[in-house]
Motif scaffolding. Structure first.
Motif, PDB file in Angstrom:
ATOM      1  N   LEU A  41       0.942  -1.570   0.267  1.00  0.00           N
ATOM      2  CA  LEU A  41       0.066  -0.102   0.114  1.00  0.00           C
ATOM      3  C   LEU A  41       0.726   1.572   0.082  1.00  0.00           C
ATOM      4  N   ALA A  42       1.576   1.094   0.616  1.00  0.00           N
ATOM      5  CA  ALA A  42       2.692   2.288   0.949  1.00  0.00           C
ATOM      6  C   ALA A  42       3.403   2.337  -0.593  1.00  0.00           C
ATOM      7  N   SER A  43       3.750   1.200  -1.581  1.00  0.00           N
ATOM      8  CA  SER A  43       3.856   1.708  -2.356  1.00  0.00           C
ATOM      9  C   SER A  43       3.460   2.829  -3.923  1.00  0.00           C
ATOM     10  N   CYS A  44       2.370   2.449  -3.325  1.00  0.00           N
ATOM     11  CA  CYS A  44       1.120   2.961  -3.397  1.00  0.00           C
ATOM     12  C   CYS A  44       0.304   4.625  -3.657  1.00  0.00           C
ATOM     13  N   GLY A  45       1.169   5.011  -2.445  1.00  0.00           N
ATOM     14  CA  GLY A  45       0.876   6.165  -2.111  1.00  0.00           C
ATOM     15  C   GLY A  45      -0.070   6.627  -0.995  1.00  0.00           C
ATOM     16  N   ALA A  46      -0.480   5.139  -0.347  1.00  0.00           N
ATOM     17  CA  ALA A  46      -1.676   5.019   0.738  1.00  0.00           C
ATOM     18  C   ALA A  46      -0.664   6.049   2.288  1.00  0.00           C
ATOM     19  N   THR A  47      -1.405   6.398   2.649  1.00  0.00           N
ATOM     20  CA  THR A  47      -0.932   7.947   3.667  1.00  0.00           C
ATOM     21  C   THR A  47      -0.731   5.954   5.110  1.00  0.00           C
TER      22      THR A  47
END
Length: 290
Positions: free
Chosen positions: A195-201
């Motif tokens: 999720l972090a690689s997808c830009g998730a907060t």
């Protein structure tokens, strides 16, 4: 027998001897510590052995005198079930109050502990001072036993259900928060990194990566704590914190032996039913039932 087998056998024997020696050494150390602690606490097995007859005498006093010939007659006939349970109209509402007390404390504690757990976990990006403060707070809350909290709150708020609710809530928050944040820290990091690689907060990572992993663990601990809180709430009544425990203490003080036995029987029945129900709900909620 070849050389390798001989060497392995010798190595195995050395390991076995070392394990036996370590087991014996630790057993002796624990035995010495056990007797030292017993001596410091003035624990005496001989005194317990001498007092056992008094314990069984008291138990025999609490056994009701029921007679088959009048077993199903009215409450005015000594030896009948109705005579034994003449205080049931008082005791049953107190059992219900105890259940409500345990359920309310567990629900409130579960919600607060779930929030605090994500703030206290080391992998949820909360500031270090916040994590340290929450961990110190919950360590203090669970260090104080429910009975101690109940005595404090009875002195502050008087006899009733409020001291019992507050005592159970504070101790449960301390216990559940520790279990919860350890579960969060043991969650897999791969979904979080995805999720972090997808830009998730940070909040989105918690909501969609961490929460689905820890939800079954949270619910399982919550159901387990509900069972514990009901048992604890019966004890808290002994110091005036409401519920069936208060009735039990009154019967003991007034030497109403038959009512002591029926109160204990009610507690045992309800605890057994609650254990069965919580186990069933745990299976249903966590998807374990086939």
């Amino acid at each position: 027998m070849n050389t390798s087998n001989i060497q392995f056998e010798q190595y195995y024997q050395r390991v076995r001897v070392r394990q036996k020696r370590e087991a014996l050494s630790w057993s002796l150390v624990l035995l010495v510590l056990y007797f030292a602690a017993g001596s410091a606490a003035e624990f005496n097995l001989f005194t317990i052995w001498q007092s056992l007859p008094n314990f069984f005498d008291y138990l025999s006093e609490t056994i009701p005198s029921l007679h088959w010939s009048v077993l199903f007659t009215d409450s005015h006939t000594k030896g009948s079930l109705a005579y034994w349970g003449y205080r049931l109209p008082i005791q049953l509402p107190l059992i219900w109050e105890t259940l409500q007390l345990a359920l309310a404390a567990t629900l409130v504690s579960f919600a607060i502990a779930a929030i605090l757990a994500f703030l206290a976990a080391g992998n949820t990006w909360s500031p270090a001072p916040v994590r340290f403060a929450i961990r110190a707070l919950v360590a203090f809350l669970r260090t104080m036993p429910e009975l101690a909290w109940a005595v404090i709150f009875v002195m502050a708020f008087g006899i009733g259900a409020i001291p019992g609710f507050l005592a159970l809530t504070l101790h449960t928050i301390g216990s559940l928060t520790k279990l919860f944040y350890e579960a969060v820290e043991n969650a897999h990091e791969r979904p979080v990194r995805g999720l972090a690689s997808c830009g998730a907060t940070h909040l989105q990572r918690i909501r969609f990566a961490l929460w689905p992993q820890v939800k079954p663990v949270f619910l399982s601990y919550g159901f387990m704590r509900l069972e514990i809180n009901f048992r604890s709430s019966t004890i808290l009544g002994l110091v005036g914190a409401g519920g069936i425990g208060q009735e039990l203490m009154t019967n003991i003080k007034l030497d109403r032996y038959d009512q002591v036995s029926i109160t204990l029987l009610l507690i045992i029945i309800v605890v057994s039913m609650l254990d069965t129900l919580s186990g069933y709900l745990r299976q249903r909620v966590l998807g374990e039932k086939k």
